[in-house]
Design an enzyme around this catalytic site. Sequence first.
Site, PDB file in Angstrom:
ATOM      1  CE1 TYR A  34      -4.321   1.128   3.222  1.00 50.38           C
ATOM      2  CE2 TYR A  34      -4.379   1.915   0.961  1.00 50.38           C
ATOM      3  CZ  TYR A  34      -4.803   1.030   1.933  1.00 50.38           C
ATOM      4  OH  TYR A  34      -5.705   0.052   1.615  1.00 50.38           O
ATOM      5  CD  GLU A  62      -2.901  -1.126  -0.121  1.00 55.13           C
ATOM      6  OE1 GLU A  62      -2.964  -0.104  -0.819  1.00 55.13           O
ATOM      7  OE2 GLU A  62      -3.539  -2.173  -0.389  1.00 55.13           O
TER       8      GLU A  62
HETATM    9  N1  BES Z   1      -6.073  -3.337  -1.447  1.00 55.15           N
HETATM   10  C1  BES Z   1      -6.808  -2.240  -0.956  1.00 55.15           C
HETATM   11  C2  BES Z   1      -8.098  -2.624  -0.301  1.00 55.15           C
HETATM   12  C3  BES Z   1      -7.969  -3.621   0.835  1.00 55.15           C
HETATM   13  C4  BES Z   1      -6.927  -3.553   1.731  1.00 55.15           C
HETATM   14  C5  BES Z   1      -8.902  -4.601   0.985  1.00 55.15           C
HETATM   15  C6  BES Z   1      -6.830  -4.485   2.758  1.00 55.15           C
HETATM   16  C7  BES Z   1      -8.803  -5.519   2.000  1.00 55.15           C
HETATM   17  C8  BES Z   1      -7.762  -5.467   2.900  1.00 55.15           C
HETATM   18  C9  BES Z   1      -7.092  -1.228  -2.046  1.00 55.15           C
HETATM   19  O1  BES Z   1      -6.073  -1.093  -2.975  1.00 55.15           O
HETATM   20  C10 BES Z   1      -7.211   0.119  -1.407  1.00 55.15           C
HETATM   21  O2  BES Z   1      -6.248   0.554  -0.852  1.00 55.15           O
HETATM   22  N2  BES Z   1      -8.357   0.771  -1.509  1.00 55.15           N
HETATM   23  C11 BES Z   1      -8.556   2.099  -1.009  1.00 55.15           C
HETATM   24  C12 BES Z   1      -8.461   3.063  -2.161  1.00 55.15           C
HETATM   25  C13 BES Z   1      -7.823   4.372  -1.839  1.00 55.15           C
HETATM   26  C14 BES Z   1      -6.570   4.320  -1.041  1.00 55.15           C
HETATM   27  C15 BES Z   1      -7.607   5.177  -3.114  1.00 55.15           C
HETATM   28  C16 BES Z   1      -9.913   2.169  -0.352  1.00 55.15           C
HETATM   29  O3  BES Z   1     -10.629   1.171  -0.370  1.00 55.15           O
HETATM   30  O4  BES Z   1     -10.268   3.191   0.204  1.00 55.15           O
HETATM   31 ZN    ZN Z   2      -4.354  -0.198  -2.169  1.00 49.13          ZN
END
Ligand code: BES
Ligand code: ZN
Length: 615
Positions: A393, A328
Site C-alpha cells: 500500500y 493496493e
Molecule cells: N483488498 C483489500 C483487502 C484485502 C487485501 C483482503 C488482501 C485480503 C487480502 C482492501 O481493499 C483493503 O485494502 N482494505 C483496507 C482498507 C484501508 C486501506 C482503507 C483494510 O482492510 O484495512
Molecule cells: Zn485495497
Amino acid sequence: MASATINMPRDPNTLSNYNNWVTKHTIADLAIDFKKQCLSGIVTLQLESITEKESEEIILDTSFLDVQEISVNGSKSKDWKVTDRSEPFGSPLSVKIPGGAPKGSMVALDIALATTGKCTALQWMAPSQTSNKKFPYMFSQCQAIHSRSIFPCQDTPDVKSTYDFKIRSPLPVIASGLPTGASQFKHGVNGESGTMLYSFHQGVPMPSYLFALASGDIATASIGPRSLVSTGPEELSDAKWELEDDTEKFIEIAEKLVYKYAWTQYNVLVLPPSFPYGGMENPVFTFATPTIVSGDRENVDVIAHELSHSWSGNLVSCASWEHFWLNEGWTTYLERRIGAEVHGEPHRDFSAIIGWKALEDSVNLFGADHEFTKLVIDLKGNDPDDAFSSIPYEKGFHFLYYLEKLLTKPTWDKFIPHYFTVWKKKSLDSYDFKATLLDFFASDAKASEILKSVNWDKWFYAPGLPPKPKFDTSMVDKCYSLAEKFGSSSYSPHKSDVDGWSANQIVVFLEKLQSASTPISPEQSKAMGATYNLIITKNVELSARYFGIGLTAKDTSVYQPTAELLGKVGRMKFVRPLYRKLADVDRKLAVETFEKNKDFYHPICRQMVEKDMGL
Ligand code: BES
Ligand code: ZN
C-alpha cells in the site's frame, strides 16, 4: 531463456494450468444451507483452450472442497481426480479431456460440489452470533486465494471471467454482480419452502478473488443516485447517514481522475463485526467492517479506497500477488487524490503521514531486509496472506507519488487514464507497468529525459523503507507537539489539549506517542484514557491505538478493556497487533481471550492470530 520460461505461468500461487486453458464464463448455481453451514450445487466453468499443442488435462485449484461429480461438455466424466493437498495451495483437481480441444475452442465443466467445515473463505454465524439474534448469517472473503475453497477455479488474478450467480437462500443474498431479479423459489433444495432464488450477472470479466456472497437479515437503503447501503435492519439508518454525504462525491472525483465508473452501481454492504478487513472491493458491492460506521463520518476514507479499486484492482488487476502493489499502491494513491480533492492538498500528506507510520511498523515487524518489505516480492511456495502488510500500500503509494512529483502533476495526470485504458479488463505485472509508462512518455523528450533518473531496480527490489519525502506537516504539527509534551516530562493531560481535533488528528498524536523511544508511564496512560475519552470512545481507530499504547506502558487498567474489544471486533488490522501486545504483557489473558472468542473470528483471522501467537 525465453523458450524455457514461455510456459511458466507468472502466478506461482495457483496450481492450475492456466497457460493452457482460461476460464471465460462461470455459473455458480449454489444453495445456501444455514443448518449444515455449507454451500452446495453446481459450478460451471466455460474454458477456452489457448495452446497450439492441445492439452488433454484441465487442472483447477481446490481447497478443502467436496467435489462430487463432473461433466465434460454435458457428459458425465469418470476421468477426474482431486490430488493430495500441498500447503498452502490446496489440492489440485485434474479433469482429463481426451484428445484435448483445438486452440480457440471451448470446453464446459459442470462440477457438483459442496463446501466443507474447513472452508477458509466463508464465515457462518448462528442467530445467537448476530446483532438482533433472529437469523443466521454467512459471508465470503476470497482474496487472496480462498475462492478455491468455495469452487474449483483458476484461482489467479491473471485470469478473468464473467459470472452468473444463481443462489438459493431463505434470506436476502448479495453477490458481486448486478441483480437480475429475485423470484420466489417454491420448492427449494430439500423442499425448504420459502427459499428464494437470487440471480446476479457480472458482465465485466473479473478475477476469482472478487467472487463474493453474503446472506442474512439484510435491509437496504439508498445513499446516492447509483448507490445503496445494505446492513442489518437495526443498523441501517446509522450506516446510511455515515455514507450518504460522500459516496457519490467520491465516485465523481474518481471519474474525473480516471474515467467513467464501469460497474453500473457502487453499493456498500456493512457486515457483522467479525469481518476481517476494513473493506473488500467486491464489484458492485464493497464489503465493509461496521467499524466505519463511527457516527462521525471520519472513516469514509475506507470507502474512497474500496471505490478506487473499481479501477485499480478490479478493472486493471495485478497478474499475481507478487505484484500486489499494482492493486493496493494505485488504490492508495487514488484514495488520497480523492481525499485531497475533498479536503484540500495538505490532507494528502496528512493521510500519507499516517500511512508512513503503518509502513514503518510493517518494516519493523518483518525486519528491514525481509523479502516481503520489497515492492515486488517472491511468493513461490508462500501463502499471500503471510506476506500481507502495509508495504504494498504505502511503498506503492510512494512510488507513484514520487513519479508524480518527478514529472509534475499535470504531466503525470495524463498518464492515469491512459494506463487504466490500456490495461482495462486485463492483468499486468510490474514490468508491464514500467513499459507502459516509458512508452507513453516516449514521444515527450522532456519527460523521457526525466524518467531516465528512475532507479527501477531499487524501487522494485530494495528491501526496507523507500526514501522519505518532505511531508507537508501543517495538519500534524500540533499533534506532534502534544506527543512531545508527554515524552519530555511527567506531563498530565488536560481536556483542552485536544479541543476541536478530528479523530484522525488524535490518531496521529497516538501514533507519535507509540513510536517514541521511551513509553509513557502507566499513570499517564490511565489519565490520558480518561481525559481524552479514549477509554470510552466508539471509534475503534482510536481505542485500538490507545490500548496499544496502554499495553506498551504496562497500564493494567487497559488490559480488561482490550480483552473486551477483542471480543467485539474481528478486523485483523486491530485484532492482530492487540493480541501481540497483550500477549507480551499478559500471555495468559491473551490466550484465554482468544480461546473465548475464536468462534467469533473469521477463519482467516483465527488462523493468523494462531500463527502470530504461536498457538
Ligand atoms: N483488498 C483489500 C483487502 C484485502 C487485501 C483482503 C488482501 C485480503 C487480502 C482492501 O481493499 C483493503 O485494502 N482494505 C483496507 C482498507 C484501508 C486501506 C482503507 C483494510 O482492510 O484495512
Ligand atoms: Zn485495497
